[in-house]
Design a protein around this motif. Structure first.
Motif, PDB file in Angstrom:
ATOM      1  N   ILE A  13       0.863  -1.118   0.071  1.00  0.00           N
ATOM      2  CA  ILE A  13      -0.110   0.085   0.080  1.00  0.00           C
ATOM      3  C   ILE A  13       0.765   1.200   0.126  1.00  0.00           C
ATOM      4  O   ILE A  13       1.733   1.371   0.953  1.00  0.00           O
ATOM      5  N   SER A  14       0.844   2.077  -0.901  1.00  0.00           N
ATOM      6  CA  SER A  14       1.749   3.134  -1.020  1.00  0.00           C
ATOM      7  C   SER A  14       0.853   4.451  -0.627  1.00  0.00           C
ATOM      8  O   SER A  14       0.017   5.014  -0.949  1.00  0.00           O
ATOM      9  N   ILE A  15       1.417   4.849   0.707  1.00  0.00           N
ATOM     10  CA  ILE A  15       0.738   5.904   1.151  1.00  0.00           C
ATOM     11  C   ILE A  15       1.198   7.235   0.481  1.00  0.00           C
ATOM     12  O   ILE A  15       0.345   7.993   0.375  1.00  0.00           O
ATOM     13  N   PHE A  16       2.375   7.554  -0.172  1.00  0.00           N
ATOM     14  CA  PHE A  16       2.766   8.476  -0.781  1.00  0.00           C
ATOM     15  C   PHE A  16       1.770   8.646  -2.136  1.00  0.00           C
ATOM     16  O   PHE A  16       1.595   9.742  -2.453  1.00  0.00           O
ATOM     17  N   LYS A  17       1.393   7.709  -2.679  1.00  0.00           N
ATOM     18  CA  LYS A  17       0.434   7.698  -3.705  1.00  0.00           C
ATOM     19  C   LYS A  17      -0.869   8.275  -3.453  1.00  0.00           C
ATOM     20  O   LYS A  17      -1.491   8.969  -3.998  1.00  0.00           O
ATOM     21  N   SER A  18      -1.346   7.695  -2.160  1.00  0.00           N
ATOM     22  CA  SER A  18      -2.579   8.158  -1.592  1.00  0.00           C
ATOM     23  C   SER A  18      -2.341   9.648  -1.388  1.00  0.00           C
ATOM     24  O   SER A  18      -3.523  10.465  -1.489  1.00  0.00           O
ATOM     25  N   ILE A  19      -1.171  10.151  -0.540  1.00  0.00           N
ATOM     26  CA  ILE A  19      -1.155  11.476  -0.508  1.00  0.00           C
ATOM     27  C   ILE A  19      -1.112  12.312  -1.885  1.00  0.00           C
ATOM     28  O   ILE A  19      -1.617  13.508  -1.993  1.00  0.00           O
ATOM     29  N   SER A  20      -0.631  11.658  -3.107  1.00  0.00           N
ATOM     30  CA  SER A  20      -0.443  12.481  -4.461  1.00  0.00           C
ATOM     31  C   SER A  20      -2.009  12.647  -4.791  1.00  0.00           C
ATOM     32  O   SER A  20      -1.994  13.525  -5.396  1.00  0.00           O
ATOM     33  N   LYS A  21      -3.113  11.803  -4.362  1.00  0.00           N
ATOM     34  CA  LYS A  21      -4.203  11.862  -5.086  1.00  0.00           C
ATOM     35  C   LYS A  21      -5.264  12.688  -4.015  1.00  0.00           C
ATOM     36  O   LYS A  21      -6.350  13.165  -4.610  1.00  0.00           O
ATOM     37  N   ILE A  22      -4.598  13.362  -3.145  1.00  0.00           N
ATOM     38  CA  ILE A  22      -5.341  14.241  -2.145  1.00  0.00           C
ATOM     39  C   ILE A  22      -5.802  15.441  -2.955  1.00  0.00           C
ATOM     40  O   ILE A  22      -5.216  16.235  -3.756  1.00  0.00           O
ATOM     41  N   GLU A  23      -7.194  16.147  -2.880  1.00  0.00           N
ATOM     42  CA  GLU A  23      -7.733  17.407  -3.367  1.00  0.00           C
ATOM     43  C   GLU A  23      -6.966  18.568  -2.711  1.00  0.00           C
ATOM     44  O   GLU A  23      -7.325  19.208  -2.007  1.00  0.00           O
ATOM     45  N   TYR A  24      -5.670  18.683  -3.382  1.00  0.00           N
ATOM     46  CA  TYR A  24      -5.069  19.778  -2.859  1.00  0.00           C
ATOM     47  C   TYR A  24      -5.755  21.218  -3.129  1.00  0.00           C
ATOM     48  O   TYR A  24      -5.039  22.175  -2.503  1.00  0.00           O
ATOM     49  N   ASP A  25      -6.463  21.360  -4.117  1.00  0.00           N
ATOM     50  CA  ASP A  25      -7.251  22.531  -4.493  1.00  0.00           C
ATOM     51  C   ASP A  25      -7.945  22.862  -3.285  1.00  0.00           C
ATOM     52  O   ASP A  25      -7.866  24.180  -2.809  1.00  0.00           O
ATOM     53  N   THR A  26      -8.554  21.998  -2.380  1.00  0.00           N
ATOM     54  CA  THR A  26      -9.437  22.237  -1.168  1.00  0.00           C
ATOM     55  C   THR A  26      -8.638  22.584  -0.273  1.00  0.00           C
ATOM     56  O   THR A  26      -8.700  23.768   0.490  1.00  0.00           O
ATOM     57  N   LEU A  27      -7.323  22.054  -0.013  1.00  0.00           N
ATOM     58  CA  LEU A  27      -6.427  22.547   1.236  1.00  0.00           C
ATOM     59  C   LEU A  27      -5.766  24.001   0.779  1.00  0.00           C
ATOM     60  O   LEU A  27      -5.929  24.896   1.572  1.00  0.00           O
ATOM     61  N   PHE A  28      -5.648  24.429  -0.641  1.00  0.00           N
ATOM     62  CA  PHE A  28      -4.966  25.790  -0.950  1.00  0.00           C
ATOM     63  C   PHE A  28      -6.242  26.562  -0.802  1.00  0.00           C
ATOM     64  O   PHE A  28      -5.694  27.870  -0.372  1.00  0.00           O
ATOM     65  N   PHE A  29      -7.390  26.093  -1.076  1.00  0.00           N
ATOM     66  CA  PHE A  29      -8.655  27.165  -0.572  1.00  0.00           C
ATOM     67  C   PHE A  29      -8.461  27.562   0.700  1.00  0.00           C
ATOM     68  O   PHE A  29      -8.666  28.902   0.997  1.00  0.00           O
ATOM     69  N   PHE A  30      -8.536  26.808   1.663  1.00  0.00           N
ATOM     70  CA  PHE A  30      -8.452  26.950   2.764  1.00  0.00           C
ATOM     71  C   PHE A  30      -7.428  27.895   3.211  1.00  0.00           C
ATOM     72  O   PHE A  30      -7.416  28.918   4.233  1.00  0.00           O
ATOM     73  N   PHE A  31      -6.009  27.601   3.005  1.00  0.00           N
ATOM     74  CA  PHE A  31      -4.804  28.489   3.216  1.00  0.00           C
ATOM     75  C   PHE A  31      -5.187  30.026   2.560  1.00  0.00           C
ATOM     76  O   PHE A  31      -4.727  30.808   3.607  1.00  0.00           O
ATOM     77  N   GLY A  32      -5.658  29.896   1.355  1.00  0.00           N
ATOM     78  CA  GLY A  32      -5.918  31.401   0.910  1.00  0.00           C
ATOM     79  C   GLY A  32      -6.810  32.171   1.717  1.00  0.00           C
ATOM     80  O   GLY A  32      -6.860  33.339   1.971  1.00  0.00           O
ATOM     81  N   ILE A  33      -8.011  31.516   2.043  1.00  0.00           N
ATOM     82  CA  ILE A  33      -9.220  32.140   2.860  1.00  0.00           C
ATOM     83  C   ILE A  33      -8.807  32.709   4.004  1.00  0.00           C
ATOM     84  O   ILE A  33      -9.005  33.546   4.637  1.00  0.00           O
ATOM     85  N   LEU A  34      -8.013  31.670   4.876  1.00  0.00           N
ATOM     86  CA  LEU A  34      -7.548  31.850   6.334  1.00  0.00           C
ATOM     87  C   LEU A  34      -6.528  33.303   6.146  1.00  0.00           C
ATOM     88  O   LEU A  34      -6.339  33.926   6.841  1.00  0.00           O
ATOM     89  N   ALA A  35      -5.674  33.162   5.205  1.00  0.00           N
ATOM     90  CA  ALA A  35      -4.746  34.118   5.167  1.00  0.00           C
ATOM     91  C   ALA A  35      -5.387  35.301   4.765  1.00  0.00           C
ATOM     92  O   ALA A  35      -4.935  36.321   5.400  1.00  0.00           O
TER      93      ALA A  35
END
Length: 449
Positions: A304-326
């Motif tokens: 089970i490749s955890i880094f492969k799972s991490i690569s499939k994360i919705e980073y757009d959602t994470l960066f949306f939160f980053f931008g809004i909080l900033a």
């Protein structure tokens, strides 16, 4: 009309001053305009065909660059700015890593075919779209008080999209039902939502008192769910037993589920018992997942490749939160909330707290709740519970008004959007109004809480 006036004043005074008052300077005015325009682009994502993370990230970072330029040009001491950014980076990092771990677990469960197996079990039993609608919504309401609203919404929206990938008559009401259910369920638990956790940790209400919000939260979600269900077809998802092969969870999938539950428990215990940020418990849970996959490979050669799972994360959602909080952090530093405490005295706590619910749909409930706590108006426990409920449930009025809504938008990209949500927003408003009525009868007339 009083609620509208209160809402307009709150919009204009959303963040408290941090010792700076730059609201009337060019950097304050330009930053506010940038925030409004940026939020408009986020809301009109379908019109401009641009992912919401792009304008959010731009305005969030650029506002602080503008502030830095203003300090440099005027020869001001930048120590307050440095302290503000240090605190903001810590806040964003905690949320970022918390969400990253939750999404990693979800992607790993997808890889182990956990949700495919769940879909098969649901569809093979012959459940109609309407029954599946109620099942996912009910799970959202009752899981979120324990697992938090965002994690719950991400998991169930994944189940939703595995059941049906195209039929918007099922997917859109189903997505809204999950968002409303997760937010409403999180509102009556001290750790079901970030806003309730903030209120509890600030000692504005006791642990037990939050459970008094259950009737208002439950009945409000139930009304919204019923109204949404009227649009859901009563047909069944296509299933041909002769063609569909039985789906089973791959080796290690059930252990991953168990580790996910343990990870959530670690996050809660870190916050409640040790006063350690929940993110720390989540990252500890990620370490458990990585150690387990290492053992699984050694013992059974199952990789089970955890880094492969991490690569499939919705980073757009994470960066949306980053931008809004900033961005909101920048407005906070510039000083946009000095009148909030006075507003409670002039308009009344109930009126303002109801308006907070509408504001949380526009600006996101976390910064709104933070603003109320910083203003620290004099209120009894019943009013603190009201503002906690309205901030949590009110975030469902618009698709990006809560973490759960943003997360589901990422999972159902192109299907659950700002525009499709607004077509059914009246159902959410009806549930919101009913929750307010139930709260008033229970807390103000009967006095049971």
């Amino acid at each position: 009309m009083r609620i509208l006036v209160a809402l307009l004043v709150l919009v204009n005074t959303i963040w408290a001053s941090s010792g700076q008052n730059l609201t009337n300077t060019w950097v304050g005015i330009v930053s506010l305009i940038l925030f409004v325009v940026g939020y408009y682009v986020v809301a009109a994502e379908e019109k401009f065909h641009i992912n919401k993370s792009k304008p959010a990230l731009f305005m969030g970072t650029f506002i602080f660059i503008l502030i830095g330029i203003y300090f440099a040009v005027n020869g001001m001491d930048n120590t307050p700015l440095t302290h503000e950014l240090d605190a903001l980076i810590l806040e964003i990092a905690e949320i970022f890593f918390f969400l990253m771990v939750a999404m990693t677990y979800i992607e790993t469960m997808i890889e182990r075919r956990v949700f495919d197996a769940l879909k098969y079990n649901l569809v093979s039993k012959g459940y109609s779209y309407k029954k599946l609608f109620w099942l996912t919504g009910s799970l959202a309401f009752f899981i979120s008080p324990v697992a938090d609203n965002l994690t719950t919404a991400l998991i169930l929206s994944t189940v939703l999209i595995t059941i049906e990938k195209e039929d918007k008559l099922f997917l859109v009401p189903g997505a809204i039902n999950i968002v409303v259910g997760a937010n409403a369920g999180g509102a009556w638990s001290p750790f079901g939502d970030i806003t309730t956790l903030m209120t509890w940790m600030a000692d504005k209400a006791s642990f037990v008192e939050f459970f008094g919000l259950f009737p208002a939260s439950f009945l409000g979600w139930l009304l919204t769910g019923w109204l949404l269900s009227l649009s859901v077809p009563n047909t069944k998802p296509h299933f041909d037993a002769s063609v569909e092969q039985r789906v089973v969870i791959l080796k290690g999938g059930k252990v991953v589920i168990g580790l996910g539950v343990i990870t959530i428990m670690c996050a809660v215990l870190c916050q409640q018992l040790f006063h350690i940020p929940p993110m720390w418990g989540m990252v500890f849970g990620l370490s458990l997942l990585k150690l387990y996959t290492y053992q699984l490979k050694r013992r059974s050669n199952e990789f089970i490749s955890i880094f492969k799972s991490i690569s499939k994360i919705e980073y757009d959602t994470l960066f949306f939160f980053f931008g809004i909080l900033a961005a909101v952090g920048g407005l906070h530093f510039l000083g946009f909330l000095d009148l909030a405490a006075k507003l409670y005295d002039s308009a009344g706590a109930t009126t303002v707290n109801i308006g907070v619910g509408f504001l949380s749909a526009i600006v996101d409930n976390v910064p709104v709740m933070s603003a109320v706590l910083k203003a620290n108006p004099t209120m009894n426990d019943d009013q603190w519970l009201l503002v906690t409920m309205t901030a949590g449930i009110g975030g469902s009025l618009i698709s990006f008004g809560s973490a759960a809504g943003v997360g589901v938008m990422g999972k159902l990209r192109g299907i659950y959007t700002f525009g499709t949500h607004m077509k059914y927003a009246w159902t959410v408003l009806a549930g919101y109004v009913l929750s307010l009525v139930i709260w008033y009868i229970q807390f103000e007339i009967i006095g049971i809480f």
